[in-house]
Design an enzyme around this catalytic site. Structure first.
Site, mmCIF file in Angstrom:
data_model
loop_
_atom_site.group_PDB
_atom_site.id
_atom_site.type_symbol
_atom_site.label_atom_id
_atom_site.label_comp_id
_atom_site.label_asym_id
_atom_site.label_seq_id
_atom_site.Cartn_x
_atom_site.Cartn_y
_atom_site.Cartn_z
ATOM 1 N N TYR A 163 0.841 -1.193 0.000
ATOM 2 C CA TYR A 163 0.000 0.000 0.000
ATOM 3 C C TYR A 163 0.878 1.246 0.000
ATOM 4 O O TYR A 163 1.847 1.335 0.752
ATOM 5 C CB TYR A 163 -0.904 0.029 1.239
ATOM 6 N N SER A 164 0.518 2.224 -0.835
ATOM 7 C CA SER A 164 1.232 3.492 -0.857
ATOM 8 C C SER A 164 1.018 4.225 0.461
ATOM 9 O O SER A 164 -0.108 4.300 0.963
ATOM 10 C CB SER A 164 0.732 4.372 -2.008
ATOM 11 N N CYS A 342 -0.607 8.040 -10.142
ATOM 12 C CA CYS A 342 -0.872 6.926 -9.228
ATOM 13 C C CYS A 342 -2.367 6.638 -9.206
ATOM 14 O O CYS A 342 -3.194 7.551 -9.157
ATOM 15 C CB CYS A 342 -0.378 7.266 -7.819
ATOM 16 N N GLU A 382 3.004 4.793 -10.714
ATOM 17 C CA GLU A 382 2.759 3.676 -9.800
ATOM 18 C C GLU A 382 1.283 3.336 -9.886
ATOM 19 O O GLU A 382 0.446 4.024 -9.306
ATOM 20 C CB GLU A 382 3.147 4.055 -8.367
ATOM 21 N N TYR A 384 -1.831 0.026 -10.174
ATOM 22 C CA TYR A 384 -2.066 -1.312 -9.636
ATOM 23 C C TYR A 384 -3.364 -1.875 -10.173
ATOM 24 O O TYR A 384 -4.143 -1.158 -10.781
ATOM 25 C CB TYR A 384 -2.096 -1.268 -8.099
#
Length: 384
Positions: A163-164, A342, A382, A384
């Site tokens: 997790y960021s 992101c 980044e 996901y």
């Protein structure tokens, strides 16, 4: 080195080749097609292609219509060189705690980030990192791993999920011993039933005082440059706002500026995508920063279910990028500008198409420019 743009004097005469990966009959296979259009038709052509489901691979500047190739008075786009300011990688902690020997943190708070009427569930969760040997510390732009309690279907311990981090290195309380996450509960339908994500549900439900296995930190892709006069463009959707929050707190929170002796003087521009206004995360903080620092921070929202783009469809973050293409590229021409993206991986194609069209309108080839920005460590992604 600056990225030069095509002069306005010859832009109407230029021709462009649009390379498209389009759907064929039955949607079974995709084939590449090429279209040659004049500059005046370029934007409309790009819109028609994307609206019909095609994917733009590249927009290539070509020779002027009806003329043989000839030397141009306008210089070609200059490459973005690696001499541009880069993020500081020195003293960045990595893998202080690994899956076999995780740090055991304690939950100090867990509260909802959504307003009434929002879709889904998103929580802000903070962990106490006190007592570690070594101390689990991190910098803005990194991630940590969480190992949820319990076992999988095969009776084995669950694997970690990354997790960021949503807090600065000093933590939300500025005491240097906490870390915060912004977590959306994953839910999807399978065989007519709703399935909840293992780790996201574990975290969204967790109570203060609970112990949690934490690994990391990891990541150097999303680090901020040290330069106080850098420009930062941020593209975020959903919980992809986590690293952007860390940057903005570091830039504009008075206590952070004091602790770091780092006083941001550049331009920061956040593009935030959400389905509804109640789903805008940390919105009040960002509005406050914009009010307090109008010369340094700009906040642009894309609210898909409430706003319309220029074609009358839903407003997504790539539509906002197209709207502000000239300003964005003017910033990218400055070697002190960094772009951070992101969120869900699905946002990348839309952003790429928007940047492709925007670059082409200035006589630039985005398929060549983006790798140059990446090499210069000015394009950070980044997803996901």
């Amino acid at each position: 080195m600056r990225v030069s743009t095509a002069g306005s004097g010859d832009s109407q005469e230029r021709m462009f080749t649009v390379v498209v990966l389009g759907l064929q009959s039955g949607r079974q296979r995709r084939a590449e097609r090429r279209f040659t259009v004049g500059f005046s038709q370029l934007q409309a052509t790009v819109r028609r292609i994307t609206a019909s489901g095609g994917t733009i691979q590249a927009v290539i500047p070509g020779a002027a219509a009806g003329a043989s190739p000839a030397p141009s008075s306008t210089p070609p786009a200059a490459p973005v060189t690696a001499s541009a300011p880069k993020p500081a990688h020195k003293a960045v902690p990595v893998n202080l705690y690994k899956p076999k020997t995780p740090f055991i943190g304690t939950v100090t708070e867990n509260y909802s980030l959504l307003a009434e009427g929002a879709i889904g569930r998103v929580q802000h969760i903070t962990f106490d990192l006190s007592g570690g040997d070594p101390q689990l510390h991190y910098v803005e732009g990194q991630s940590i791993g969480i190992i949820p309690e319990g076992e999988d279907a095969n009776g084995k311990p669950h694997k970690l999920r990354l997790y960021s981090i949503a807090s600065t290195r000093h933590g939300d309380n500025y005491a240097d011993h906490t870390v915060s996450l912004c977590v959306r509960q994953l839910q999807y339908e399978k065989d007519g039933e709703t399935v909840n994500g293992v780790c996201s549900t574990y975290l969204c439900d967790i109570e203060p005082g609970s112990k949690v296995k934490i690994t990391g930190p990891v990541g150097k892709e999303m680090l901020l440059p040290d330069d106080e006069e850098a420009n930062v463009i941020m593209l975020a959707t959903g919980t992809g706002i986590a690293p952007m929050r860390t940057y903005l707190r570091r830039m504009f929170e008075p206590k952070e500026r004091e602790l770091n002796n780092w006083h941001f003087r550049g331009k920061a521009w956040l593009f935030m995508g959400a389905p509804k206004t109640p789903n805008l995360l940390y919105d009040a903080d960002f509005e406050h920063y914009q009010e307090q620092f109008p010369d340094n921070f700009r906040y642009t929202k894309a609210i898909s279910r409430e706003q319309q783009n220029s074609k009358g469809g839903r407003m997504y973050i790539q539509d906002r990028v197209l709207e502000h293409a000239d300003e964005i590229f003017a910033m990218i021409e400055d070697p002190k500008t960094h772009v951070y993206m992101c969120g869900l991986r699905g946002m990348e194609p839309g952003i790429d198409e928007a940047m492709t069209a925007a670059a082409a309108a200035k006589g630039l080839d985005w398929s060549e420019l983006r790798p140059q920005l990446k090499k210069a460590e000015r394009w950070h992604v980044e997803t996901y």
